[in-house]
Scaffold this motif. Structure first.
Motif, PDB file in Angstrom:
ATOM      1  N   PRO A 163       0.807  -1.221   0.000  1.00 32.53           N
ATOM      2  CA  PRO A 163       0.000   0.000   0.000  1.00 32.53           C
ATOM      3  C   PRO A 163       0.844   1.277   0.000  1.00 32.53           C
ATOM      4  O   PRO A 163       0.480   2.267  -0.640  1.00 32.53           O
ATOM      5  CB  PRO A 163      -0.829  -0.101   1.281  1.00 32.53           C
ATOM      6  CG  PRO A 163      -0.853  -1.548   1.605  1.00 32.53           C
ATOM      7  CD  PRO A 163       0.450  -2.099   1.118  1.00 32.53           C
ATOM      8  N   PHE A 198      -2.495 -12.816  -2.009  1.00 36.64           N
ATOM      9  CA  PHE A 198      -3.055 -12.280  -0.787  1.00 36.64           C
ATOM     10  C   PHE A 198      -3.627 -13.363   0.105  1.00 36.64           C
ATOM     11  O   PHE A 198      -2.904 -14.200   0.587  1.00 36.64           O
ATOM     12  CB  PHE A 198      -4.085 -11.190  -1.095  1.00 36.64           C
ATOM     13  CG  PHE A 198      -3.438  -9.982  -1.697  1.00 36.64           C
ATOM     14  CD1 PHE A 198      -2.870  -9.010  -0.892  1.00 36.64           C
ATOM     15  CD2 PHE A 198      -3.360  -9.815  -3.059  1.00 36.64           C
ATOM     16  CE1 PHE A 198      -2.249  -7.898  -1.437  1.00 36.64           C
ATOM     17  CE2 PHE A 198      -2.744  -8.707  -3.612  1.00 36.64           C
ATOM     18  CZ  PHE A 198      -2.191  -7.751  -2.799  1.00 36.64           C
ATOM     19  N   ASN A 199      -4.941 -13.389   0.275  1.00 41.20           N
ATOM     20  CA  ASN A 199      -5.555 -14.243   1.283  1.00 41.20           C
ATOM     21  C   ASN A 199      -5.953 -15.625   0.787  1.00 41.20           C
ATOM     22  O   ASN A 199      -6.532 -16.405   1.539  1.00 41.20           O
ATOM     23  CB  ASN A 199      -6.789 -13.548   1.879  1.00 41.20           C
ATOM     24  CG  ASN A 199      -6.406 -12.275   2.581  1.00 41.20           C
ATOM     25  OD1 ASN A 199      -5.372 -12.212   3.232  1.00 41.20           O
ATOM     26  ND2 ASN A 199      -7.219 -11.253   2.444  1.00 41.20           N
ATOM     27  N   ALA A 250      -6.329   2.343  -4.921  1.00 41.45           N
ATOM     28  CA  ALA A 250      -6.104   0.905  -4.734  1.00 41.45           C
ATOM     29  C   ALA A 250      -5.265   0.611  -3.498  1.00 41.45           C
ATOM     30  O   ALA A 250      -5.327  -0.498  -2.958  1.00 41.45           O
ATOM     31  CB  ALA A 250      -5.426   0.321  -5.971  1.00 41.45           C
ATOM     32  N   SER A 251      -4.509   1.583  -3.039  1.00 41.90           N
ATOM     33  CA  SER A 251      -3.655   1.361  -1.867  1.00 41.90           C
ATOM     34  C   SER A 251      -4.470   1.057  -0.619  1.00 41.90           C
ATOM     35  O   SER A 251      -3.965   0.456   0.326  1.00 41.90           O
ATOM     36  CB  SER A 251      -2.757   2.575  -1.623  1.00 41.90           C
ATOM     37  OG  SER A 251      -3.519   3.682  -1.159  1.00 41.90           O
ATOM     38  N   GLU A 252      -5.738   1.431  -0.614  1.00 38.40           N
ATOM     39  CA  GLU A 252      -6.603   1.144   0.533  1.00 38.40           C
ATOM     40  C   GLU A 252      -6.956  -0.333   0.630  1.00 38.40           C
ATOM     41  O   GLU A 252      -7.210  -0.836   1.712  1.00 38.40           O
ATOM     42  CB  GLU A 252      -7.880   1.998   0.464  1.00 38.40           C
ATOM     43  CG  GLU A 252      -7.621   3.484   0.607  1.00 38.40           C
ATOM     44  CD  GLU A 252      -6.950   3.842   1.916  1.00 38.40           C
ATOM     45  OE1 GLU A 252      -7.339   3.290   2.975  1.00 38.40           O
ATOM     46  OE2 GLU A 252      -6.024   4.675   1.888  1.00 38.40           O
ATOM     47  N   ASN A 253      -6.986  -1.010  -0.517  1.00 40.78           N
ATOM     48  CA  ASN A 253      -7.307  -2.437  -0.521  1.00 40.78           C
ATOM     49  C   ASN A 253      -6.634  -3.100  -1.726  1.00 40.78           C
ATOM     50  O   ASN A 253      -7.294  -3.414  -2.723  1.00 40.78           O
ATOM     51  CB  ASN A 253      -8.817  -2.647  -0.563  1.00 40.78           C
ATOM     52  CG  ASN A 253      -9.197  -4.099  -0.406  1.00 40.78           C
ATOM     53  OD1 ASN A 253      -8.358  -4.985  -0.278  1.00 40.78           O
ATOM     54  ND2 ASN A 253     -10.497  -4.367  -0.448  1.00 40.78           N
ATOM     55  N   PRO A 254      -5.322  -3.316  -1.654  1.00 39.67           N
ATOM     56  CA  PRO A 254      -4.612  -3.904  -2.793  1.00 39.67           C
ATOM     57  C   PRO A 254      -5.159  -5.264  -3.210  1.00 39.67           C
ATOM     58  O   PRO A 254      -5.160  -5.593  -4.398  1.00 39.67           O
ATOM     59  CB  PRO A 254      -3.171  -4.033  -2.295  1.00 39.67           C
ATOM     60  CG  PRO A 254      -3.044  -3.026  -1.206  1.00 39.67           C
ATOM     61  CD  PRO A 254      -4.408  -2.957  -0.568  1.00 39.67           C
ATOM     62  N   ALA A 255      -5.645  -6.053  -2.276  1.00 38.65           N
ATOM     63  CA  ALA A 255      -6.161  -7.384  -2.603  1.00 38.65           C
ATOM     64  C   ALA A 255      -7.343  -7.310  -3.561  1.00 38.65           C
ATOM     65  O   ALA A 255      -7.564  -8.224  -4.352  1.00 38.65           O
ATOM     66  CB  ALA A 255      -6.555  -8.128  -1.334  1.00 38.65           C
ATOM     67  N   ALA A 256      -8.100  -6.236  -3.499  1.00 36.36           N
ATOM     68  CA  ALA A 256      -9.250  -6.067  -4.387  1.00 36.36           C
ATOM     69  C   ALA A 256      -8.856  -5.447  -5.725  1.00 36.36           C
ATOM     70  O   ALA A 256      -9.697  -5.276  -6.598  1.00 36.36           O
ATOM     71  CB  ALA A 256     -10.306  -5.195  -3.711  1.00 36.36           C
ATOM     72  N   ASN A 257      -7.574  -5.121  -5.881  1.00 38.87           N
ATOM     73  CA  ASN A 257      -7.113  -4.416  -7.074  1.00 38.87           C
ATOM     74  C   ASN A 257      -5.915  -5.101  -7.734  1.00 38.87           C
ATOM     75  O   ASN A 257      -5.073  -4.445  -8.333  1.00 38.87           O
ATOM     76  CB  ASN A 257      -6.765  -2.977  -6.705  1.00 38.87           C
ATOM     77  CG  ASN A 257      -7.980  -2.189  -6.300  1.00 38.87           C
ATOM     78  OD1 ASN A 257      -8.752  -1.762  -7.139  1.00 38.87           O
ATOM     79  ND2 ASN A 257      -8.171  -2.019  -5.003  1.00 38.87           N
TER      80      ASN A 257
END
Length: 134
Positions: free
Chosen positions: A11, A126-127, A64-71
């Motif tokens: 991020p 990521f997850n 995107a830095s707020e939620n890299p996994a979604a981006n």
């Protein structure tokens, strides 16, 4: 560096790269170092298009830095965009010596950005858990 550490720093890198794309590309191409970031002779129409594209991408990277996994797709798009852009510029330099300043200007920066993002992308998406049934 393990994936947990990469996810921690990604991020920060996205924010810094986003801000760079938003606020630094234009000044580098126009005022600070046009020879290392633009074309010789200047081609304002194409340079303005590139500035707009990079500024837009910068906004999206910052968000995107707020939620890299979604981006993930956006991050990989940025990696490949920078690799392709830098390689095209490199080929242009090889074909036209007037563009040589780009070898120490935008070309290494674009490769560096791609490399940093590539390195910080987690190896295991990521997850997502690894399939242990194999």
């Amino acid at each position: 560096m393990d994936d947990i550490t990469r996810v921690k720093y990604l991020p920060i890198a996205l924010k810094l790269i986003g801000l760079f794309f938003i606020f630094a590309i234009y000044p580098m191409m126009v005022w600070i170092w046009p020879a290392g970031w633009g074309w010789t002779p200047p081609q304002p129409e194409y340079e303005q298009i590139l500035m707009g594209i990079f500024a837009t991408l910068g906004v999206f990277l910052f968000l995107a830095s707020e939620n890299p996994a979604a981006n993930v797709s956006l991050i990989w798009f940025t990696i490949w965009l920078n690799l392709v852009y830098a390689t095209i510029m490199l080929l242009m330099v090889l074909a036209d010596r007037a563009e040589q300043a780009n070898l120490i200007g935008n070309i290494p920066v674009q490769y560096l950005i791609a490399g940093v993002l590539w390195y910080l992308m987690p190896a295991h998406n990521f997850n997502k858990k690894k399939n242990t049934d194999d």
